[in-house]
Write a protein that holds these residues in place. Structure first.
Motif, mmCIF file in Angstrom:
data_model
loop_
_atom_site.group_PDB
_atom_site.id
_atom_site.type_symbol
_atom_site.label_atom_id
_atom_site.label_comp_id
_atom_site.label_asym_id
_atom_site.label_seq_id
_atom_site.Cartn_x
_atom_site.Cartn_y
_atom_site.Cartn_z
ATOM 1 N N ARG A 468 58.528 39.250 26.459
ATOM 2 C CA ARG A 468 56.679 39.073 26.154
ATOM 3 C C ARG A 468 56.446 39.513 26.949
ATOM 4 N NH1 ARG A 468 57.574 37.034 20.611
ATOM 5 N NH2 ARG A 468 59.324 37.371 20.037
ATOM 6 N N ILE A 469 55.373 39.984 26.423
ATOM 7 C CA ILE A 469 53.812 39.887 28.032
ATOM 8 C C ILE A 469 53.292 39.248 27.540
ATOM 9 C CG2 ILE A 469 52.631 41.344 28.763
ATOM 10 C CD1 ILE A 469 54.964 43.694 28.392
ATOM 11 N N ALA A 470 52.773 37.747 28.086
ATOM 12 C CA ALA A 470 51.145 37.267 28.108
ATOM 13 C C ALA A 470 50.186 38.127 28.190
ATOM 14 C CB ALA A 470 51.645 35.835 28.825
ATOM 15 N N ASN A 471 48.929 37.800 27.495
ATOM 16 C CA ASN A 471 48.121 38.086 27.994
ATOM 17 C C ASN A 471 47.193 39.728 27.699
ATOM 18 O OD1 ASN A 471 47.053 35.505 29.216
ATOM 19 N ND2 ASN A 471 48.047 35.702 30.534
ATOM 20 N N VAL A 472 48.229 40.054 26.752
ATOM 21 C CA VAL A 472 47.546 41.317 26.605
ATOM 22 C C VAL A 472 46.217 41.143 25.461
ATOM 23 C CG1 VAL A 472 49.022 43.397 24.912
ATOM 24 C CG2 VAL A 472 50.302 41.910 26.649
ATOM 25 N N GLU A 548 56.659 39.332 36.789
ATOM 26 C CA GLU A 548 56.669 38.633 36.818
ATOM 27 C C GLU A 548 56.126 36.938 36.824
ATOM 28 O OE1 GLU A 548 58.620 38.737 41.198
ATOM 29 O OE2 GLU A 548 60.207 40.104 40.862
ATOM 30 N N LYS A 549 57.051 36.583 36.264
ATOM 31 C CA LYS A 549 55.831 35.034 35.625
ATOM 32 C C LYS A 549 54.555 35.242 35.350
ATOM 33 C CE LYS A 549 59.854 32.549 37.959
ATOM 34 N NZ LYS A 549 60.108 31.167 38.690
ATOM 35 N N GLY A 550 54.482 36.590 35.115
ATOM 36 C CA GLY A 550 53.352 36.788 34.295
ATOM 37 C C GLY A 550 51.811 37.692 35.547
ATOM 38 N N VAL A 551 52.239 37.413 36.720
ATOM 39 C CA VAL A 551 52.183 38.660 37.750
ATOM 40 C C VAL A 551 52.562 39.645 38.155
ATOM 41 C CG1 VAL A 551 51.605 37.926 40.602
ATOM 42 C CG2 VAL A 551 51.917 36.070 39.261
ATOM 43 N N LEU A 552 51.674 40.450 38.245
ATOM 44 C CA LEU A 552 51.928 41.939 38.448
ATOM 45 C C LEU A 552 51.526 42.272 39.250
ATOM 46 C CD1 LEU A 552 51.888 43.876 35.749
ATOM 47 C CD2 LEU A 552 49.430 44.353 36.297
ATOM 48 N N LYS A 553 53.049 42.889 40.330
ATOM 49 C CA LYS A 553 53.945 43.002 40.964
ATOM 50 C C LYS A 553 54.010 44.472 41.792
ATOM 51 C CE LYS A 553 55.433 37.940 41.680
ATOM 52 N NZ LYS A 553 56.710 37.128 42.141
ATOM 53 N N ILE A 554 53.708 45.014 42.784
ATOM 54 C CA ILE A 554 54.858 46.448 43.271
ATOM 55 C C ILE A 554 56.212 45.978 44.120
ATOM 56 C CG2 ILE A 554 54.361 48.597 44.599
ATOM 57 C CD1 ILE A 554 51.289 48.074 44.485
ATOM 58 N N LYS A 555 57.148 46.193 43.394
ATOM 59 C CA LYS A 555 59.127 46.007 43.531
ATOM 60 C C LYS A 555 58.964 47.289 44.598
ATOM 61 C CE LYS A 555 60.971 43.212 42.862
ATOM 62 N NZ LYS A 555 61.352 41.219 43.604
ATOM 63 N N ILE A 556 59.256 46.974 45.553
ATOM 64 C CA ILE A 556 60.206 48.716 46.486
ATOM 65 C C ILE A 556 60.977 47.691 47.216
ATOM 66 C CG2 ILE A 556 57.649 49.619 47.254
ATOM 67 C CD1 ILE A 556 57.685 47.722 49.931
ATOM 68 N N GLY A 557 62.533 48.202 48.028
ATOM 69 C CA GLY A 557 62.988 47.830 48.583
ATOM 70 C C GLY A 557 62.604 46.684 49.875
ATOM 71 N N ILE A 558 63.806 45.847 49.557
ATOM 72 C CA ILE A 558 63.271 44.800 51.336
ATOM 73 C C ILE A 558 62.877 45.583 51.976
ATOM 74 C CG2 ILE A 558 64.218 42.988 52.650
ATOM 75 C CD1 ILE A 558 66.438 42.175 50.118
#
Length: 670
Positions: A468-472, A548-558
């Motif tokens: 589910r997505i909050a704050n839409v 993730e937990k309401g925070v928008l992130k750019i997900k790349i490799g380590i």
């Protein structure tokens, strides 16, 4: 509706003989001579009960079922309840769900609505709410109380042509009415249908009085169509030069399947001039989708003459009997829906689960506005009830029970209406009638007096993860695009608009959030008081963007760094270049960089190391052409935000420590 339901619903006239009373009762039951069968079943049951041989007796349970069914199919709910009650009381664990349903239905028929509701819950439990006749736990449930509370909209009058026999199946013909009756019209020898000891059904013509609330018998409708067996329920083409009618499988002789069953068939006839230039019904022929193995009957024709609806238990049926439809085509027409097997018609199509149920749908009548039909599969007051399924954008909406006094504890069916005049006819076997089945005229009160409103609610999910997505940001629009209201989803991703819409109204809902592709959904509110649920799914703008937990992130490799070092390695540069490309694709994107270490080494050292790594990462992204002001901050947090239990003094593997050595790229705006 003691003969009509059996003739036109169960569709069987089977011939067989036996010696024992139980087998004889079974044979009578199979021939639909329910009244005679019930007498023999009761005799056998009384013998067993006198011998006190009722505990865990399979034969006794089967007899209880048969006795109950004999009355149930004869719409004698009081006696059906008497035997079903013993069945359920004595064999509660073993009895299957169908008999729980029939028990609940018989309770409705005798007015025990509270008990009926309790057993419908048991039926729902046993069928896991998968049967169309059970209440849906996750939707607004329509209860018996809801139906009883429906504002009365019909004023009924028993017409004067009713007899002590069955009179039913009215249909408009020019300025008159055609209907079916078992009235004895024979001059010499009366042929009796042994199931109910009444004459066979034929079609008659009645004259409507000026206010169309009463009927006067004129004569038989057509001696060309009436035979020595059953004819009933008919419909006409819009120009009234073609008639479709129901008849036993009879063409000089009764046709039967390999079990000896005589099914019903649909026939058509054309109004033509004979050799004396008199208009008569001629060219009687079967419709091509009839069969020796199943029944077809109860026709109704759309007002444009293009669709023929009917009832059948043919293969593909959902329940005991379903409503089907075919296209009426010109013979030999070059039409994609033409099937060589069904010359002049398309292949029959089932109307689907919105209309049809696991029970019995019968007696359809189609207008430009709605489909009316009788059913015991949708929740009703007992026996068959009349339902209305409105037509919106060529789609049938959820059927609505028309309530009392149109519907009663017994069978109510054969509904026809003049939509412009709000007048029509319906049939019933209620105890206040003159005979078996009676025809009633009615006046329908305007629907505008009935207020029907819908609330709009729902939730938004990530189409990839299902979360589910909050704050839409949710916006409700009219069909023409006017904004009605804006709201935001909760932490659970749910929303509810305060605006209340009319039933059966078109509208649109949009969902928008930073980092996601906006979406919209056109919706039609339900055709009943309550709530329309609208679920929307959102996808992020790019597969690298996650929430993730309401925070928008750019997900790349380590991003790997050498031990105690902060310069950018080649393998790290490959991953950081993905961020550079993404930020180039979205020039309004602003990010912040956060670096973290594991717990090994001192807090101060780790804080300093992570901060250097964050700033080296920022400098690399800027060196690749990204403006410095698009990186809001680059900060190290050392070991202050561990993602697992690997704090100072805790023994952890290298893999577990690596989870804490991370860089996060948080999207601030786009």
């Amino acid at each position: 509706m003691k003969n009509t339901i059996t003739l036109l619903l169960l569709f069987t006239i089977s011939i067989s003989f036996s010696q024992s009373s139980t087998k004889k009762a079974d044979k009578l039951f199979d021939r639909m001579w329910y009244k005679e069968a019930s007498v023999l079943y009761e005799l056998e049951l009384n013998k067993i009960e006198r011998r006190n041989n009722t505990d865990n007796n399979t034969n006794y349970a089967n007899l209880l079922k048969r006795a109950g069914d004999a009355y149930y199919f004869n719409t004698d709910m009081e006696n059906a309840y008497r035997w079903y009650d013993k069945l359920v009381s004595g064999f509660y664990q073993e009895v299957d769900a169908e008999y729980i349903f029939r028990y609940a239905h018989s309770l409705q028929g005798i007015g025990e609505n509270r008990q009926a509701k309790r057993w419908m819950k048991e039926f729902a439990k046993r069928t896991e709410n998968k049967d169309d006749r059970s209440p849906k736990l996750n939707q607004k449930k329509i209860t018996i109380e809801d139906i009883l509370n429906i504002e009365p909209r019909f004023v009924l009058k028993n017409v004067s042509t009713n007899t002590k026999y069955s009179d039913f199946g009215p249909m408009y013909y020019k300025d008159k009415l055609v209907y079916s009756s078992a009235v004895d019209s024979s001059t010499f020898h009366t042929r009796i249908y042994h199931w109910n000891e009444q004459p066979f059904l034929n079609m008659y013509l009645g004259e409507l009085n000026q206010i169309e609330s009463d009927l006067k018998l004129i004569d038989e409708f057509s001696n060309k169509l009436n035979t020595r067996y059953h004819e009933a329920t008919l419909a006409f083409s819009p120009d009234q030069t073609k008639v479709y009618f129901t008849r036993n499988n009879y063409n000089g002789n009764l046709g039967r399947d390999n079990k000896g069953t005589n099914h019903l068939k649909l026939y058509s006839a054309d109004l033509r001039k004979n050799e004396d230039s008199v208009l008569t019904w001629q060219n009687v022929k079967e419709l091509p989708f009839n069969s020796e193995d199943y029944s077809v009957g109860h026709p109704t024709v759309s007002k444009d003459g293009k669709l023929l609806y009917f009832v059948s238990d043919m293969p593909g049926s959902i329940g005991a009997t379903d409503i089907f439809v075919v296209d009426i085509l010109e013979e030999n027409a070059n039409n994609k829906t033409q099937d060589s097997t069904y010359t002049g018609y398309s292949k029959p199509r089932n109307l689907g689960e919105k209309v049809n149920t696991a029970g019995r749908e019968m007696f359809p009548f189609i207008t430009n506005n709605a489909l009316y039909f009788a059913s015991d599969g949708h929740l009703g007051l007992g026996g068959l009830d009349v339902f209305e399924s409105t037509i919106i954008d060529s789609s049938f909406q959820k059927p609505q029970n028309l309530g009392a006094p149109l519907n009663s504890k017994l069978d109510d069916f054969g509904f026809i209406v003049n939509e412009e005049k709000n007048k029509g006819f319906v049939c019933s076997n209620r105890l206040t009638g003159k005979g078996d089945d009676d025809i009633y005229s009615f006046i329908r009160l305007p629907k505008e007096d009935v207020l029907c409103e819908q609330k709009i609610s729902g939730y938004v999910t990530n189409t990839i993860t299902g979360e589910r997505i909050a704050n839409v940001k949710m916006t409700l629009f009219t069909e023409t695009g006017k904004t009605l209201e804006t709201t935001t989803t909760t932490q659970a991703g749910a929303y509810t608009f305060k605006t209340v819409l009319n039933c059966a109204t078109k509208f649109k809902v949009t969902a928008a959030k930073t980092g996601y592709e906006s979406t919209e959904k056109p919706v039609l509110t339900l055709n009943e008081n309550g709530e329309t649920l609208v679920v929307l799914g959102l996808e992020t703008l790019n597969e690298l963007i996650v929430e993730e937990k309401g925070v928008l992130k750019i997900k790349i490799g380590i991003i790997y760094f050498d031990l105690d070092k902060s310069y950018i390695r080649n393998d790290a540069a490959i991953e950081l270049n993905k961020i550079v490309l993404l930020m180039a694709q979205y020039p309004q994107m602003v990010i912040k960089i956060e670096s973290h270490t594991d717990s090994r080494n001192s807090d101060a050292y780790n804080l300093s190391l992570s901060d250097r790594r964050a700033k080296f990462t920022r400098d690399y992204i800027i060196s690749q052409g990204i403006q410095a002001n698009r990186i809001e901050s680059a900060k190290g947090f050392g070991e202050s935000q561990l993602v697992n239990i690997c704090a100072d003094g805790v023994s952890c593997s290298e893999t577990e420590h690596q989870q804490n050595r991370r860089s996060e790229f948080i999207i601030v705006k786009m």
